[in-house]
Design a protein around this motif. Sequence first.
Motif, mmCIF file in Angstrom:
data_model
loop_
_atom_site.group_PDB
_atom_site.id
_atom_site.type_symbol
_atom_site.label_atom_id
_atom_site.label_comp_id
_atom_site.label_asym_id
_atom_site.label_seq_id
_atom_site.Cartn_x
_atom_site.Cartn_y
_atom_site.Cartn_z
ATOM 1 N N LEU A 474 0.822 -1.203 0.000
ATOM 2 C CA LEU A 474 0.000 0.000 0.000
ATOM 3 C C LEU A 474 0.861 1.260 0.000
ATOM 4 C CD1 LEU A 474 -2.872 1.061 0.001
ATOM 5 C CD2 LEU A 474 -2.861 0.945 2.502
ATOM 6 N N ARG A 475 1.873 1.293 0.862
ATOM 7 C CA ARG A 475 2.734 2.470 0.916
ATOM 8 C C ARG A 475 3.505 2.643 -0.386
ATOM 9 N NH1 ARG A 475 7.952 3.401 1.747
ATOM 10 N NH2 ARG A 475 8.376 1.212 2.212
ATOM 11 N N ARG A 478 1.426 3.962 -3.353
ATOM 12 C CA ARG A 478 1.216 5.414 -3.332
ATOM 13 C C ARG A 478 2.459 6.148 -3.820
ATOM 14 N NH1 ARG A 478 -1.511 5.101 2.619
ATOM 15 N NH2 ARG A 478 -3.693 4.779 1.985
ATOM 16 N N GLU A 481 2.691 5.783 -7.594
ATOM 17 C CA GLU A 481 1.721 6.667 -8.242
ATOM 18 C C GLU A 481 2.257 8.093 -8.285
ATOM 19 O OE1 GLU A 481 -2.999 6.919 -7.934
ATOM 20 O OE2 GLU A 481 -2.015 7.744 -6.147
ATOM 21 N N SER A 512 -9.005 -4.413 -2.540
ATOM 22 C CA SER A 512 -10.018 -3.381 -2.349
ATOM 23 C C SER A 512 -9.416 -2.133 -1.712
ATOM 24 C CB SER A 512 -11.158 -3.934 -1.490
ATOM 25 O OG SER A 512 -12.180 -2.986 -1.359
ATOM 26 N N ARG A 513 -8.539 -2.322 -0.713
ATOM 27 C CA ARG A 513 -7.883 -1.176 -0.074
ATOM 28 C C ARG A 513 -6.994 -0.438 -1.069
ATOM 29 N NH1 ARG A 513 -7.095 -4.881 4.091
ATOM 30 N NH2 ARG A 513 -4.879 -5.100 3.568
ATOM 31 N N LEU A 514 -6.259 -1.200 -1.875
ATOM 32 C CA LEU A 514 -5.399 -0.580 -2.882
ATOM 33 C C LEU A 514 -6.218 0.234 -3.882
ATOM 34 C CD1 LEU A 514 -2.768 -3.335 -3.794
ATOM 35 C CD2 LEU A 514 -2.247 -1.008 -3.040
ATOM 36 N N ARG A 516 -9.100 1.603 -3.560
ATOM 37 C CA ARG A 516 -9.668 2.817 -2.960
ATOM 38 C C ARG A 516 -8.611 3.881 -2.727
ATOM 39 N NH1 ARG A 516 -12.486 -0.949 0.326
ATOM 40 N NH2 ARG A 516 -11.047 -0.486 2.052
ATOM 41 N N SER A 517 -7.358 3.459 -2.559
ATOM 42 C CA SER A 517 -6.286 4.396 -2.210
ATOM 43 C C SER A 517 -5.623 5.022 -3.430
ATOM 44 C CB SER A 517 -5.211 3.677 -1.382
ATOM 45 O OG SER A 517 -5.769 3.138 -0.198
ATOM 46 N N LEU A 518 -5.832 4.441 -4.621
ATOM 47 C CA LEU A 518 -5.112 4.875 -5.816
ATOM 48 C C LEU A 518 -6.037 5.576 -6.802
ATOM 49 C CD1 LEU A 518 -3.046 1.610 -6.437
ATOM 50 C CD2 LEU A 518 -2.186 3.751 -5.442
ATOM 51 N N ARG A 519 -5.451 6.495 -7.550
ATOM 52 C CA ARG A 519 -6.177 7.114 -8.662
ATOM 53 C C ARG A 519 -5.901 6.373 -9.971
ATOM 54 N NH1 ARG A 519 -4.022 11.331 -5.878
ATOM 55 N NH2 ARG A 519 -2.330 11.549 -7.397
#
Length: 577
Positions: A474-475, A478, A481, A512-514, A516-519
């Motif tokens: 996750l970190r 981001r 990105e 799902s978390r990924l 939601r966290s990414l554009r």
Amino acid sequence: ILPTRNFREGFFEEAEALTGEKLVVELGARRRACYGCPIGCARVLVENGREIGAPEYETMWAFGPQCGISDLMAIVKANELCNELGLDTISLGNAIGFLMECYERGLLAGRELGGLELSWGRADLLPKLVELTAKREGIGALLALGVKRMSEQIEGSDAFAIHVRGLELPAYDPRGAKGMGLAYATSNRGGCHLRAYMVMSEVLSMPRYLDPMKVEGKAELVKRLQDVFAVLDSMVMCKFTAFALFETLNYEPKWYARLLTTATGFYFDDEEFLRAGERIFNLERLFNVREGLGGQHDRLPARLVEEPMPSGPAEGHVVELDAMLQEYYAIRLWDPLGRPTDRLLMKLGIIEEPRWPKLQVALDLRDLGEALRIAELAYRAGVDWIEAGTPLIKSVGMEAVRALRRRLPGATIIADLKTLDTGWLETELAAQAGADVVAISGLAHDNTIRDAVGCARKYGVKVMADLLQVPDPLRRARELEALGVDYICAHTGIDVQRDRAEEIDRKVAMLSRLARSLRVPLAAAGGIRADTARKVVRAGVKIVVVGGAITRAADPGRAASLILRAIREAASQSGPP
């Protein structure tokens, strides 16, 4: 190539009675031109002190040879009636010729003909049939349906129903002009000669001679002429000018581009002019595909592809449509079903990003021949994202990418390099080989990522960062990105899958978390099958990467089709995974 008696033959024995010269000598026809035009293509006659339109070539053919008629005056009267009643002469002449053949074959038994004998050559019936059609009375109610819908009602007539997409064909038999046949089959409005007037070169040798009987190279010429003519239609420009302004068989639009620039103030060179035409043609095609008029309708009447021309210069010939059509699809960057691909639509600026979700087939193989075989099967099943897997690239190098690009010109090709260093160099190698997306490792140093992204921007390709073995996905996602990558892939390696068979099910929550966290769009890879593809899509994944479930399947095409259907169904649903 003069269609005679409903395209049964290509030679009319009384054609000399139906010429432009006869119109002038016998009926006193004279020219009429649009303002300032030196061509003067229209012809007018004076009848009882009143000026009326004289029939042009298509009309003289439709009411003449198509129906076995050589009476010029009868054709003039039928033409004027059509003008007054608002009927298209090409369609009506085709319909009458078709009905005459049905009558000859005894297929109209039991129908009310009003005492009319619809035999070939019955010039006396033309005015009556025009009026009956306009009023939908008697046999006219049947004629008013047009050839396609008539053939659906008259059993046994489909094989000689001459139309494409419901539009009746004009006065050129494509068995004697093969490029014209391809133009008919692929015209967005049906069997029209004005979307790519190949007769100009195949028959009239303008601007150069083009062998009408050959099929080689015709796909490229038809495509180019369609693109040019699409802009001419938008300019409301007379296509007779093409006889003077084209200089070679490249159908160069330079004079039209200059005229358009002068008229609008927007600069158009040849390239931008053709690009505009290609956009127009593909937008029309997209509309047709949406409405169910896609590649399955890129067909010619059975008579033209199955029945050899019985006599004349084209004797023994049929239209070899299938060979030309596959070449045409490849040149247009359409898929094997005749649908514009995302790669093309993004290139033309019609869409800004792919139409999600996507199935990406990972060719993690060592044999290039086998990889190409599976890629083609998947592509024919509707998969347009094809990955040259890391093992394949290590086995045969960038030839894997080049070979996939040659074989599947409309596909989006992903080069899975898993780059850890020399980001610019490796991205450049893949881009120059024909890749659209270059996959690099998310473990790479930020400088490597920046170099890869910078190179990708130069070459107009995308970068996918792979989170394989990244400790904190996750970190790092981001961070990647922020560094400018276009796609991020959550990946469970092949070796890991052996020990963790349920990995996909367990990581749906993480996906799902990924998402939601990414554009940027999220891809998922590793052990995905048809039964798990739905879950990852509903978790927010846009790109479903599948390898072994397709490449090791007994029928890779069917396996790809099943997974593709699953992810599309999942995308149309809502709710938790």
